[in-house]
Design an enzyme around this catalytic site. Structure first.
Site, PDB file in Angstrom:
ATOM      1  N   ASP A   1      -1.562  -0.625  -1.768  1.00 15.67           N
ATOM      2  CA  ASP A   1      -0.513  -0.657  -0.746  1.00 15.67           C
ATOM      3  C   ASP A   1       0.868  -0.712  -1.390  1.00 15.67           C
ATOM      4  O   ASP A   1       1.020  -1.278  -2.475  1.00 15.67           O
ATOM      5  CB  ASP A   1      -0.744  -1.896   0.150  1.00 15.67           C
ATOM      6  CG  ASP A   1       0.013  -1.801   1.451  1.00 15.67           C
ATOM      7  OD1 ASP A   1       0.556  -0.724   1.768  1.00 15.67           O
ATOM      8  OD2 ASP A   1       0.080  -2.820   2.164  1.00 15.67           O
TER       9      ASP A   1
ATOM     10  N   ARG B   1       8.382   9.344   1.171  1.00 13.91           N
ATOM     11  CA  ARG B   1       7.142   8.583   0.965  1.00 13.91           C
ATOM     12  C   ARG B   1       6.130   9.299   0.056  1.00 13.91           C
ATOM     13  O   ARG B   1       5.506   8.655  -0.792  1.00 13.91           O
ATOM     14  CB  ARG B   1       6.499   8.262   2.323  1.00 13.91           C
ATOM     15  CG  ARG B   1       7.378   7.353   3.203  1.00 13.91           C
ATOM     16  CD  ARG B   1       6.768   7.181   4.581  1.00 13.91           C
ATOM     17  NE  ARG B   1       5.434   6.630   4.485  1.00 13.91           N
ATOM     18  CZ  ARG B   1       5.158   5.344   4.328  1.00 13.91           C
ATOM     19  NH1 ARG B   1       6.140   4.470   4.282  1.00 13.91           N
ATOM     20  NH2 ARG B   1       3.935   4.935   4.242  1.00 13.91           N
TER      21      ARG B   1
ATOM     22  N   HIS C   1       3.360   8.156  -3.100  1.00 16.67           N
ATOM     23  CA  HIS C   1       1.918   8.428  -3.204  1.00 16.67           C
ATOM     24  C   HIS C   1       1.606   9.123  -4.532  1.00 16.67           C
ATOM     25  O   HIS C   1       0.604   8.838  -5.175  1.00 16.67           O
ATOM     26  CB  HIS C   1       1.451   9.295  -2.029  1.00 16.67           C
ATOM     27  CG  HIS C   1       1.607   8.615  -0.694  1.00 16.67           C
ATOM     28  ND1 HIS C   1       1.238   7.311  -0.473  1.00 16.67           N
ATOM     29  CD2 HIS C   1       2.105   9.056   0.500  1.00 16.67           C
ATOM     30  CE1 HIS C   1       1.501   6.980   0.783  1.00 16.67           C
ATOM     31  NE2 HIS C   1       2.030   8.021   1.395  1.00 16.67           N
TER      32      HIS C   1
ATOM     33  N   SER D   1      -7.070   5.687   5.230  1.00 18.57           N
ATOM     34  CA  SER D   1      -7.809   5.041   6.329  1.00 18.57           C
ATOM     35  C   SER D   1      -7.886   5.972   7.535  1.00 18.57           C
ATOM     36  O   SER D   1      -7.130   6.949   7.631  1.00 18.57           O
ATOM     37  CB  SER D   1      -7.114   3.737   6.731  1.00 18.57           C
ATOM     38  OG  SER D   1      -5.923   4.039   7.420  1.00 18.57           O
TER      39      SER D   1
ATOM     40  N   LEU E   1     -19.070   3.948 -15.122  1.00 23.46           N
ATOM     41  CA  LEU E   1     -18.311   3.374 -13.998  1.00 23.46           C
ATOM     42  C   LEU E   1     -18.578   4.176 -12.738  1.00 23.46           C
ATOM     43  O   LEU E   1     -18.479   5.407 -12.748  1.00 23.46           O
ATOM     44  CB  LEU E   1     -16.792   3.411 -14.324  1.00 23.46           C
ATOM     45  CG  LEU E   1     -15.854   2.970 -13.197  1.00 23.46           C
ATOM     46  CD1 LEU E   1     -15.956   1.454 -12.966  1.00 23.46           C
ATOM     47  CD2 LEU E   1     -14.395   3.340 -13.509  1.00 23.46           C
TER      48      LEU E   1
HETATM   49  C1  FPP Z   1      -0.595   2.719   1.116  1.00 23.33           C
HETATM   50  O1  FPP Z   1       0.790   2.708   0.897  1.00 23.33           O
HETATM   51  C2  FPP Z   1      -1.242   3.790   0.384  1.00 23.33           C
HETATM   52  C3  FPP Z   1      -1.845   4.879   0.956  1.00 23.33           C
HETATM   53  C4  FPP Z   1      -1.899   5.066   2.407  1.00 23.33           C
HETATM   54  C5  FPP Z   1      -2.429   5.964   0.162  1.00 23.33           C
HETATM   55  C6  FPP Z   1      -3.011   5.643  -1.158  1.00 23.33           C
HETATM   56  C7  FPP Z   1      -3.032   6.885  -1.970  1.00 23.33           C
HETATM   57  C8  FPP Z   1      -2.789   6.988  -3.272  1.00 23.33           C
HETATM   58  C9  FPP Z   1      -2.576   5.832  -4.144  1.00 23.33           C
HETATM   59  C10 FPP Z   1      -2.655   8.324  -3.955  1.00 23.33           C
HETATM   60  C11 FPP Z   1      -3.849   9.191  -4.001  1.00 23.33           C
HETATM   61  C12 FPP Z   1      -5.081   8.506  -4.407  1.00 23.33           C
HETATM   62  C13 FPP Z   1      -6.141   9.142  -4.935  1.00 23.33           C
HETATM   63  C14 FPP Z   1      -7.382   8.414  -5.165  1.00 23.33           C
HETATM   64  C15 FPP Z   1      -6.070  10.549  -5.298  1.00 23.33           C
HETATM   65  P1  FPP Z   1       1.775   2.812   2.138  1.00 23.33           P
HETATM   66  O2  FPP Z   1       2.160   4.226   2.293  1.00 23.33           O
HETATM   67  O3  FPP Z   1       1.154   2.201   3.356  1.00 23.33           O
HETATM   68  O4  FPP Z   1       2.975   1.957   1.618  1.00 23.33           O
HETATM   69  P2  FPP Z   1       3.998   1.062   2.481  1.00 23.33           P
HETATM   70  O5  FPP Z   1       3.193  -0.037   3.102  1.00 23.33           O
HETATM   71  O6  FPP Z   1       4.974   0.568   1.465  1.00 23.33           O
HETATM   72  O7  FPP Z   1       4.621   1.974   3.504  1.00 23.33           O
END
Ligand code: FPP
Length: 249
Positions: free
Chosen positions: A27, A40, A44, A72, A138
Site C-alpha cells: 500500500d 498515480r 505503481h 483487489s 520460493l
Molecule cells: C496500493 O497502493 C497498491 C496497489 C493497488 C497496486 C499494487 C501494485 C504494484 C505494487 C505494482 C505491480 C505489481 C506486480 C506484482 C506486477 P494505492 O494505490 O492504494 O496507494 P495509496 O493508498 O497511497 O493511494
C-alpha cells in the site's frame, strides 16, 4: 547487498526460525507518487521494483512462500487509466521477469477472479505459470482481482457442489475440507502479514488464512519498501511469542 542488509540477514540467521510464508498488502503507491507531484501509475511502476526487491529478500533469507496483494476486486472501480496502467504493469512484470524468476527457482501462482482479465493479461498469467512451474525455492502467490470474502463464497460453493453430487456428506465438512477449496490449498497459511504505508486494515485480504498470522505494520510507502525493510519485519517476527491461543510452557 548493502551493509545494513547483510547485518540484518546475519541477525535473522542467528535467530533461526524464519517465517515460512509472508503475505504483503502493498500500500502507498498513490501517496508516494503524490509526494513527487507525479500521477498515480508512476507510484505503481516504482512499486514493481519493490516487488523484485522483496522476492530477492525472500530467496536470500529462506522464506518459502510470498503472497502479494497486487489488485483487489474493488480496484476495478478505480479510474480506467489507473486500471489499465496496473494491468500493463502486470504484463510488463511478467514479460520482463518470468525467465529470471524461473532461473531463480521461483514458482508463480496467480489467484483471483481471473475471468475479468483482458485477453493479454490472461495470456501473461498463463505464460508465467507455465514458465515458472518447476520452481522449488520460493512459491510466489500473486493475488489479482481478488477478494477474501469472494474466495470464501467460492469455497462454500465448491463444497455445496460436491455435496450435491454425492461426493461429500455435510457432516464431513470440516476445516480441512474448507481449506482444501481455498486458492492457497497448496501452501501453509501466512506466518507474517505485512502492510505498508501505516494503514491498519486487512482490506479483505486472505481472511481465512491470516487467522494466526503475526501482523506487522510498516510506515514505509510500498515503493520505498526494500530488502532491508523486509529483513526488519522478519527480525521483528522472530521476537514475537506465538502462542496460537495456548499458554507458553
Ligand atoms: C496500493 O497502493 C497498491 C496497489 C493497488 C497496486 C499494487 C501494485 C504494484 C505494487 C505494482 C505491480 C505489481 C506486480 C506484482 C506486477 P494505492 O494505490 O492504494 O496507494 P495509496 O493508498 O497511497 O493511494
Amino acid at each position: 547487498m548493502t551493509d545494513t542488509e547483510s547485518d540484518l540477514l546475519a541477525r535473522i540467521r542467528v535467530h533461526g526460525a524464519v517465517p515460512r510464508h509472508i503475505a504483503i498488502i502493498m500500500d502507498g503507491n498513490g501517496r508516494w507518487a503524490r509526494e513527487r507531484h507525479m500521477p498515480r501509475p508512476f507510484g505503481h511502476r516504482s512499486g514493481m521494483k519493490a516487488v523484485r526487491a522483496v522476492v530477492e529478500g525472500c530467496l536470500e533469507s529462506g522464506v518459502e512462500w510470498l503472497s502479494l496483494f497486487a489488485f483487489s476486486q474493488e480496484n476495478w472501480q478505480r479510474p480506467e487509466t489507473e486500471v489499465s496502467a496496473l494491468m500493463s504493469l502486470l504484463e510488463e512484470f511478467i514479460a520482463r521477469e518470468a525467465a529470471d524468476l524461473a532461473r531463480q527457482g521461483v514458482c508463480v501462482h496467480v489467484h483471483g477472479d481471473l475471468d475479468r482479465l483482458s485477453p493479454a493479461a490472461a495470456a501473461a498469467v498463463e505464460r508465467v505459470r507455465r514458465e515458472t512451474s518447476g520452481g522449488a525455492r520460493l512459491g510466489l502467490n500473486l493475488f489479482i482481482s481478488y477478494g477474501g470474502r469472494a474466495e470464501l463464497v467460492r469455497a462454500a460453493r465448491l463444497l455445496a457442489t460436491d455435496v450435491l453430487q454425492g461426493d461429500l456428506l455435510p457432516e464431513e465438512i470440516d476445516e480441512a475440507q474448507f481449506r482444501s477449496r481455498l486458492f492457497t490449498a497448496h501452501c501453509p497459511d501466512p506466518d507474517l502479514l505485512i502492510r505498508t504505508s501505516g494503514e491498519q486494515r486487512l482490506s479483505n485480504f486472505l481472511l481465512w488464512q491470516v487467522a494466526y498470522a503475526e501482523l506487522y505494520i510498516s510506515s514505509v510507502l510500498w515503493p520505498d519498501f526494500d530488502r532491508a525493510a523486509l529483513y526488519e519485519a522478519i527480525c521483528d517476527f522472530q521476537r514475537r511469542d506465538r502462542r496460537f491461543g495456548r499458554v507458553t510452557p
